[in-house]
Design an enzyme around this catalytic site. Structure first.
Site, mmCIF file in Angstrom:
data_model
loop_
_atom_site.group_PDB
_atom_site.id
_atom_site.type_symbol
_atom_site.label_atom_id
_atom_site.label_comp_id
_atom_site.label_asym_id
_atom_site.label_seq_id
_atom_site.Cartn_x
_atom_site.Cartn_y
_atom_site.Cartn_z
ATOM 1 N N SER A 15 46.948 44.680 30.796
ATOM 2 C CA SER A 15 46.577 46.095 30.610
ATOM 3 C C SER A 15 47.595 47.156 31.216
ATOM 4 C CB SER A 15 45.165 45.937 31.623
ATOM 5 O OG SER A 15 44.868 47.462 31.631
ATOM 6 N N TYR A 63 39.867 45.755 39.258
ATOM 7 C CA TYR A 63 40.395 45.239 38.031
ATOM 8 C C TYR A 63 42.047 45.320 38.194
ATOM 9 C CZ TYR A 63 40.972 45.423 33.091
ATOM 10 O OH TYR A 63 41.454 45.142 31.894
HETATM 11 N N1 LIG Z 1 39.208 47.374 25.842
HETATM 12 C C1 LIG Z 1 40.328 47.837 26.711
HETATM 13 O O1 LIG Z 1 40.513 48.998 27.117
HETATM 14 C C2 LIG Z 1 41.214 47.084 27.400
HETATM 15 C C3 LIG Z 1 42.516 47.495 28.062
HETATM 16 C C4 LIG Z 1 43.349 46.846 28.505
HETATM 17 C C5 LIG Z 1 43.374 45.352 28.532
HETATM 18 N N2 LIG Z 1 41.906 44.883 27.943
HETATM 19 C C6 LIG Z 1 41.988 43.119 28.327
HETATM 20 O O2 LIG Z 1 41.752 42.634 27.103
HETATM 21 C C7 LIG Z 1 41.165 41.497 27.324
HETATM 22 C C8 LIG Z 1 40.034 41.565 26.023
HETATM 23 O O3 LIG Z 1 39.011 42.593 26.415
HETATM 24 P P1 LIG Z 1 38.265 43.240 25.181
HETATM 25 O O4 LIG Z 1 38.763 44.710 25.184
HETATM 26 O O5 LIG Z 1 38.515 42.650 23.854
HETATM 27 O O6 LIG Z 1 36.708 43.268 25.756
HETATM 28 P P2 LIG Z 1 35.378 42.401 25.360
HETATM 29 O O7 LIG Z 1 35.158 42.875 23.995
HETATM 30 O O8 LIG Z 1 34.420 42.654 26.442
HETATM 31 O O9 LIG Z 1 35.989 40.841 25.352
HETATM 32 C C9 LIG Z 1 36.308 39.926 26.479
HETATM 33 C C10 LIG Z 1 36.149 38.518 25.778
HETATM 34 O O10 LIG Z 1 36.680 37.809 27.332
HETATM 35 C C11 LIG Z 1 35.594 36.635 27.153
HETATM 36 N N3 LIG Z 1 35.494 36.454 28.409
HETATM 37 C C12 LIG Z 1 35.082 36.858 29.674
HETATM 38 N N4 LIG Z 1 34.673 36.276 30.657
HETATM 39 C C13 LIG Z 1 35.308 34.967 30.220
HETATM 40 C C14 LIG Z 1 35.003 33.608 30.841
HETATM 41 N N5 LIG Z 1 34.768 33.559 32.256
HETATM 42 N N6 LIG Z 1 35.444 32.401 30.123
HETATM 43 C C15 LIG Z 1 35.672 32.632 28.809
HETATM 44 N N7 LIG Z 1 35.773 33.848 27.819
HETATM 45 C C16 LIG Z 1 35.523 34.952 28.816
HETATM 46 C C17 LIG Z 1 34.239 37.231 26.521
HETATM 47 O O11 LIG Z 1 33.529 36.100 25.812
HETATM 48 P P3 LIG Z 1 32.212 35.472 26.436
HETATM 49 O O12 LIG Z 1 31.316 36.777 27.070
HETATM 50 O O13 LIG Z 1 31.548 35.246 25.199
HETATM 51 O O14 LIG Z 1 32.657 34.386 27.540
HETATM 52 C C18 LIG Z 1 34.885 38.031 25.253
HETATM 53 O O15 LIG Z 1 35.056 37.344 24.311
HETATM 54 C C19 LIG Z 1 40.523 41.445 28.445
HETATM 55 O O16 LIG Z 1 41.476 40.550 29.454
HETATM 56 C C20 LIG Z 1 40.657 42.754 29.000
HETATM 57 O O17 LIG Z 1 41.003 43.080 30.485
HETATM 58 C C21 LIG Z 1 41.197 45.623 27.480
#
Ligand SMILES: NC(=O)c1ccc[n+]([C@@H]2O[C@H](COP(=O)([O-])OP(=O)(O)OC[C@H]3O[C@@H](n4cnc5c(N)ncnc54)[C@H](OP(=O)(O)O)[C@@H]3O)[C@@H](O)[C@H]2O)c1
Length: 247
Positions: free
Chosen positions: A135, A148
């Site tokens: 991120s 975070y």
């Molecule tokens: N959205 C943003 O603004 C943003 C910005 C920068 C970075 N990110 C990063 O991008 C990545 C993906 O996030 P996203 O934005 O796509 O959010 P999201 O839609 O909430 O997806 C998060 C994913 O992580 C999985 N997950 C969470 N905890 C887990 C665990 N203990 N074991 C296995 N899977 C797990 C969830 O699946 P289950 O709940 O089904 O396990 C879900 O598929 C994350 O690392 C996040 O920190 C996001």
């Protein structure tokens, strides 16, 4: 079909960036292993993608779950460490210890566990690749983000060490650091509070999950001699973690 014959394991594939990445890689001809806790969602996505997609339940905070997945995967060319996210937005003086622990477990320990477990298969492939979604908070600060940010800074640091440790091995290491992306991220962060989650994106145009997936797809599609060390990608309307243009 640049990824034809390759197999990718994508963590956090049940939603957002992970699901979009799985679709993008599959469209390039890659076999995809979709991994996350919500197996029903993964099965639906595997069905949508069709041939070459497999759904496997995974909790990256559980060492036994990671070991079970590694035992099920016959080979691996690409690992996308994407599982993770944020919990809470409270200032440090009100820090919730369980949230901090969970964030560290999922983002940092999860990345370490998955990488360690699949490293032998990735090296055996002769041209392995580990892509990790960190991120912009891995190197920037904002109020309420300490827990975070601490996890994402640590996740980024582990990748730096890994790159040095594996220099000379047939393995590429890429970090993709997105700014604001509209996924379930904020819904999870605010414990299911839809109003709080939608306020994050109010009056601005965030990235879509597909935009980040395209960055990953591009980095992976380069020839094995090319290591894209890091990609920082933000919405046009976001200059830093705190400077967001809103209409
Ligand atoms: N959205 C943003 O603004 C943003 C910005 C920068 C970075 N990110 C990063 O991008 C990545 C993906 O996030 P996203 O934005 O796509 O959010 P999201 O839609 O909430 O997806 C998060 C994913 O992580 C999985 N997950 C969470 N905890 C887990 C665990 N203990 N074991 C296995 N899977 C797990 C969830 O699946 P289950 O709940 O089904 O396990 C879900 O598929 C994350 O690392 C996040 O920190 C996001």
């Amino acid at each position: 079909m640049t990824m034809s014959g390759k197999l990718a394991v994508i963590t956090g594939a049940s939603s957002g960036i992970g699901a979009a990445t799985a679709k993008a890689l599959a469209a390039d001809g890659c076999e995809v292993v979709l991994a996350a806790r919500r197996l029903e969602r993964l099965r639906a996505l595997a069905e949508e993608i069709g041939e070459g997609a497999t759904a496997i339940g995974l909790d990256v905070t559980d060492p036994a779950s990671v070991a079970a997945l590694a035992a099920e995967v016959p080979r691996c060319d690409l690992l996308v460490n994407n599982a993770g996210g944020a919990l809470g937005l409270e200032p440090l003086r009100d820090a919730d210890e369980e949230n901090w622990r969970q964030m560290y477990e999922a983002n940092v320990m999860g990345t370490m566990r998955m990488t360690r477990a699949l490293l032998p298969a990735l090296l055996d492939s002769g041209a392995g690749h580990v892509v990790t979604v960190t991120s912009t908070t891995a190197f920037e600060a904002y109020r309420g983000g300490a827990g975070y940010m601490a996890a994402k800074h640590a996740q980024r640091a582990t990748l730096r060490a890994l790159r040095l440790e594996l220099l000379g091995e047939p393995l590429r290491i890429t970090e993709v650091a997105p700014g604001m992306v509209e996924t379930e991220f904020s819904l999870v962060r605010f414990g299911g509070d839809e109003a709080a989650a939608s306020r994050v994106y109010e009056g601005t145009e965030p990235l879509r999950a597909e935009d980040v997936a395209e960055c990953i797809r591009w980095a992976v599609a380069q020839p094995p001699r090319v290591n894209v060390d890091e990609i920082v990608v933000r919405p046009r309307a976001q200059a830093t973690a705190v400077d967001v243009h809103r209409e």
